[in-house]
Design a protein around this motif. Structure first.
Motif, short mmCIF file in Angstrom:
data_model
loop_
_atom_site.label_atom_id
_atom_site.label_comp_id
_atom_site.label_asym_id
_atom_site.label_seq_id
_atom_site.Cartn_x
_atom_site.Cartn_y
_atom_site.Cartn_z
N ASN A 224 44.31 51.91 35.54
CA ASN A 224 43.10 52.65 35.19
C ASN A 224 42.31 52.92 36.47
N GLU A 225 41.10 53.37 36.31
CA GLU A 225 40.31 53.76 37.48
C GLU A 225 39.92 52.57 38.35
N MET A 226 40.01 51.39 37.81
CA MET A 226 39.60 50.20 38.57
C MET A 226 40.78 49.51 39.25
N ALA A 227 41.91 49.42 38.54
CA ALA A 227 42.98 48.57 39.04
C ALA A 227 44.31 48.91 38.38
N SER A 228 45.35 48.25 38.89
CA SER A 228 46.67 48.31 38.26
C SER A 228 47.08 46.91 37.85
N LEU A 229 47.83 46.83 36.77
CA LEU A 229 48.33 45.54 36.27
C LEU A 229 49.84 45.61 36.22
N ILE A 230 50.46 44.70 36.94
CA ILE A 230 51.92 44.61 36.97
C ILE A 230 52.33 43.35 36.23
N ILE A 231 53.11 43.50 35.17
CA ILE A 231 53.57 42.36 34.38
C ILE A 231 55.08 42.23 34.59
N THR A 232 55.53 41.02 34.90
CA THR A 232 56.96 40.82 35.12
C THR A 232 57.73 41.04 33.82
N GLU A 233 59.01 41.29 33.97
CA GLU A 233 59.83 41.61 32.80
C GLU A 233 59.85 40.47 31.78
N ASP A 234 59.86 39.23 32.27
CA ASP A 234 59.84 38.08 31.35
C ASP A 234 58.44 37.74 30.88
N ARG A 235 57.46 38.48 31.36
CA ARG A 235 56.05 38.34 30.97
C ARG A 235 55.44 36.99 31.34
N LYS A 236 56.09 36.23 32.18
CA LYS A 236 55.56 34.92 32.52
C LYS A 236 54.55 34.97 33.66
N SER A 237 54.40 36.10 34.27
CA SER A 237 53.39 36.23 35.31
C SER A 237 52.97 37.69 35.43
N SER A 238 51.83 37.89 36.09
CA SER A 238 51.33 39.24 36.30
C SER A 238 50.54 39.28 37.60
N THR A 239 50.29 40.48 38.06
CA THR A 239 49.52 40.69 39.28
C THR A 239 48.51 41.80 39.05
N LEU A 240 47.29 41.52 39.37
CA LEU A 240 46.24 42.54 39.34
C LEU A 240 46.14 43.12 40.75
N ILE A 241 46.15 44.43 40.84
CA ILE A 241 46.07 45.09 42.14
C ILE A 241 44.82 45.95 42.21
N LEU A 242 43.98 45.63 43.19
CA LEU A 242 42.85 46.50 43.52
C LEU A 242 43.30 47.31 44.72
N PRO A 243 43.54 48.61 44.56
CA PRO A 243 44.26 49.37 45.61
C PRO A 243 43.52 49.47 46.95
N HIS A 244 42.23 49.57 46.92
CA HIS A 244 41.45 49.70 48.15
C HIS A 244 40.19 48.86 48.00
N ALA A 245 40.30 47.61 48.34
CA ALA A 245 39.20 46.68 48.09
C ALA A 245 37.96 47.05 48.90
N THR A 246 36.81 46.93 48.24
CA THR A 246 35.53 47.13 48.91
C THR A 246 34.73 45.83 48.83
N LEU A 247 33.65 45.76 49.57
CA LEU A 247 32.83 44.56 49.58
C LEU A 247 32.30 44.25 48.17
N ARG A 248 32.09 45.29 47.37
CA ARG A 248 31.58 45.09 46.02
C ARG A 248 32.62 44.49 45.07
N ASP A 249 33.85 44.39 45.54
CA ASP A 249 34.88 43.76 44.71
C ASP A 249 34.90 42.25 44.88
N THR A 250 34.06 41.72 45.76
CA THR A 250 33.97 40.27 45.90
C THR A 250 33.45 39.68 44.59
N ALA A 251 34.25 38.81 43.99
CA ALA A 251 33.94 38.29 42.66
C ALA A 251 34.95 37.21 42.29
N VAL A 252 34.74 36.58 41.16
CA VAL A 252 35.75 35.68 40.59
C VAL A 252 36.53 36.48 39.55
#
Lengths: 111, 115
Positions: free
Chosen positions: A57-85
């Motif tokens: 979506n406009e904020m991020a991409s979500l990659i889920i492994t084929e076995d669904r046991k893990s995933s990765t959130l990708i912020l394509p171009h991080a900015t200072l405002r992305d500092t967060a938990v």
């Protein structure tokens, strides 16, 4: 109880992609993966969610492994405002199901 | 769309008093709302699930007589911290369930300080 594990903290250079991993090895077939983030002293903000296909979506991409046991959130171009938990949560969609937050990953974007 | 508000945003009270926190879904109706508590440098901890027109469901270890929840309408849930003590000082956050995927939309939180 939280059913996900995430690294406690990560750093990312401004303008670079931030890749935040999440393990959810006990995920059930009908559970979705949700990502939220919380900027200091604010309520959590929805980022993205998915079941088994990769999502973007406009904020991020979500990659889920084929076995669904893990995933990765990708912020394509991080900015200072992305500092967060960043929290990765698994839950069933369709019923009034609770969100159980884990410890999350504290992402610091460095200038 | 999908905005959730909380009132007040912060409150300071004396020990022994009761404090009411309101959670409103501004542009959608929410049959279910949730209340969380967050201590400094910790994650959000679910306290209870609030269902419109029925009693709230509390998580294990949360005292229902101390944290009174009322969900009288589809846009309003209230949390009352009764006889507050310093250990109840925390950041209280509500969320309302909505949208096509039953997402949770979170309020901005209420900072409670009990002296």
């Amino acid at each position: 109880d939280a059913k996900t594990t995430q690294p406690t903290s990560m750093d990312c250079a401004e303008g670079r992609a931030a890749n935040l991993p999440c393990n959810h090895s006990t995920i059930s077939g009908n559970e979705y993966v949700y990502w939220y983030r919380q900027i200091h002293s604010q309520g959590p903000q929805y980022i993205i969610h998915g079941l088994k296909n990769n999502e973007t979506n406009e904020m991020a991409s979500l990659i889920i492994t084929e076995d669904r046991k893990s995933s990765t959130l990708i912020l394509p171009h991080a900015t200072l405002r992305d500092t967060a938990v960043y929290y990765c949560i698994v839950r069933v969609v369709g019923a009034a199901n609770q969100f159980y937050f884990g410890t999350g990953t504290s992402l610091t974007v460095i200038p | 769309g999908a905005v959730v508000s909380q009132h007040p945003s912060w409150v300071i009270c004396k020990s022994g008093t009761s404090v009411k926190i309101e959670c409103r879904s501004l542009d959608f109706q929410a049959t279910t709302m949730f209340w969380y508590r967050q201590f400094p440098k910790q994650s959000l901890m679910l306290m209870a699930t609030s269902n419109e027109g029925s009693k709230a469901t509390y998580e294990q270890g949360v005292e229902k007589d101390k944290f009174l929840i009322n969900h009288a309408s589809l846009t309003l849930s209230t949390l009352t911290v009764t006889s507050a003590h310093p250990e109840d000082s925390s950041f209280y956050i509500c969320s309302a369930e909505g949208g096509p995927y039953n997402e949770q939309f979170f309020g901005p939180g209420t900072r409670l300080t009990v002296l």
